[in-house]
Design an enzyme around this catalytic site. Structure first.
Site, short mmCIF file in Angstrom:
data_model
loop_
_atom_site.label_atom_id
_atom_site.label_comp_id
_atom_site.label_asym_id
_atom_site.label_seq_id
_atom_site.Cartn_x
_atom_site.Cartn_y
_atom_site.Cartn_z
N HIS A 283 0.84 -1.21 0.00
CA HIS A 283 0.00 0.00 0.00
C HIS A 283 0.87 1.25 0.00
O HIS A 283 0.65 2.19 -0.78
CB HIS A 283 -0.91 -0.03 1.23
CG HIS A 283 -1.70 1.22 1.46
ND1 HIS A 283 -3.03 1.34 1.11
CD2 HIS A 283 -1.33 2.42 2.00
CE1 HIS A 283 -3.45 2.55 1.43
NE2 HIS A 283 -2.45 3.23 1.96
N GLU A 284 1.88 1.28 0.86
CA GLU A 284 2.74 2.46 0.97
C GLU A 284 3.60 2.66 -0.27
O GLU A 284 3.78 3.79 -0.75
CB GLU A 284 3.62 2.35 2.22
CG GLU A 284 2.86 2.33 3.53
CD GLU A 284 1.92 3.52 3.69
OE1 GLU A 284 2.20 4.60 3.12
OE2 GLU A 284 0.89 3.38 4.37
N HIS B 179 1.73 4.34 -3.00
CA HIS B 179 1.68 5.81 -2.92
C HIS B 179 2.86 6.42 -3.66
O HIS B 179 2.71 7.43 -4.37
CB HIS B 179 1.71 6.27 -1.46
CG HIS B 179 0.38 6.20 -0.76
ND1 HIS B 179 -0.77 6.73 -1.28
CD2 HIS B 179 0.03 5.66 0.44
CE1 HIS B 179 -1.77 6.53 -0.45
NE2 HIS B 179 -1.32 5.88 0.61
#
Length: 317
Positions: A137-138, A141
């Site tokens: 998820h990170e 980004h």
């Protein structure tokens, strides 16, 4: 197709934000001429540029980040190596934040300057595959470069706010009053749109995690555990990281409001969400409290029930 609609929503909201700014500047120019709006715009851009340049060091300082070597954290580095390669981006710097707040965050100016950090708290509550899904998820980004988008669009409500404040301390005539009201409306609308884009980018990062190797049910389980892990945090701890919590995987300030809604997701009440439970959630009707719906509009993160429900849909693709 889901990626297309997420991207479209982000760019439509961004276009609407700048349309709002254009309308406000047009109103001001009608009353005052062209000079004043330009000054406000330049001042705002200077502030945002300074924030853009100094932001990473501010996050590091607030979160007490310590970058770790592959020798110190071999498993962490191995996961980030794999995920960064799958995402097609340079490997970000790897850090650990010495705090019990269970979370992870990504920051930096560009893809080459990306940094991914986990807190000591998250390492204590997630299993390896849940952590990998969160790291995905990170890294998403960074892959989407949505940090730069957020910096860009945050200029709009900032400009509106400065224009509104200037009318309070300027000449008290009818023209200033009209400009102040228009700027205030623009600020409020701009803030809601910025929050909307922030929430959409979280959905986008959830999907990105699945695309580069994170398992949907593991990310859902991790999100579930992070909410529960945030409920009993000391209020002083939360206050200390207030300025950077938008970088986190979930909104730690809203954990209390999400708990009651989340109970419906853990069907066997074992404290995690299994692949079978996520599959059942795909067709299960879920409910969200009125308070949670209102809070979502004012939050940087989507409602957690809706996020898990979306992961259930992704698990079927």
């Amino acid at each position: 197709m889901k990626r297309f609609w997420l991207t479209l929503r982000i760019w439509l909201a961004t276009a609407l934000l700048f349309a709002v700014l254009y309308a406000i500047i047009a109103v001001i120019c009608t009353f005052l001429g062209f000079g004043t709006p330009l000054i406000f715009a330049i001042m705002s851009i200077v502030v945002v540029f300074a924030q853009y340049m100094l932001g990473p060091s501010m996050v590091e300082r607030v979160m007490h980040v310590r970058y770790v070597s592959p020798q110190e954290a071999p498993n962490l580095h191995a996961m980030i190596d794999e995920l960064a390669m799958n995402a097609g981006i340079p490997k970000p710097k790897v850090g650990v934040a010495e705090t019990t707040i269970p979370n992870a965050f990504a920051f930096g100016r560009t893809k080459k300057d990306g940094r991914v950090c986990v807190t000591r708290g998250i390492l204590n509550i997630l299993d390896e595959e849940e952590l990998k899904a969160v790291l995905g998820h990170e890294i998403s980004h960074i892959r989407h470069n949505d940090m730069a988008v957020m910096t860009l669009i945050s200029v709009v409500p900032l400009i509106c706010y400065w224009i509104f404040i200037s009318t309070l301390f300027g000449d008290s005539d009818s023209d200033a009053g009209v400009i102040g009201i228009v700027a205030l409306v623009g600020y409020l609308l701009g803030q809601l749109l910025v929050l909307f884009v922030s929430r959409v980018r979280e959905y986008y990062a959830d999907q990105g995690s699945v695309e580069i190797g994170g398992k949907p049910h593991k990310l859902a389980s991790a999100l579930y555990k992070l909410v529960y892990g945030s409920v009993n945090l000391d209020k002083r701890q939360v206050k200390e990281v207030e300025g950077v919590k938008a970088f986190f995987v979930n909104d730690i300030s809203d954990a209390h409001n999400e708990i009651s809604d989340l109970e419906q997701l853990d069907l066997d009440m074992d404290g995690s969400i299994s692949e079978m439970e996520l599959a059942e959630l795909r067709n299960m009707k879920t409910s969200i409290g009125t308070g949670s719906k209102i809070m979502e509009l004012l939050s940087t993160h989507p409602n957690m029930v809706k996020r898990v429900k979306r992961l259930a849909e992704l698990s079927n693709t």
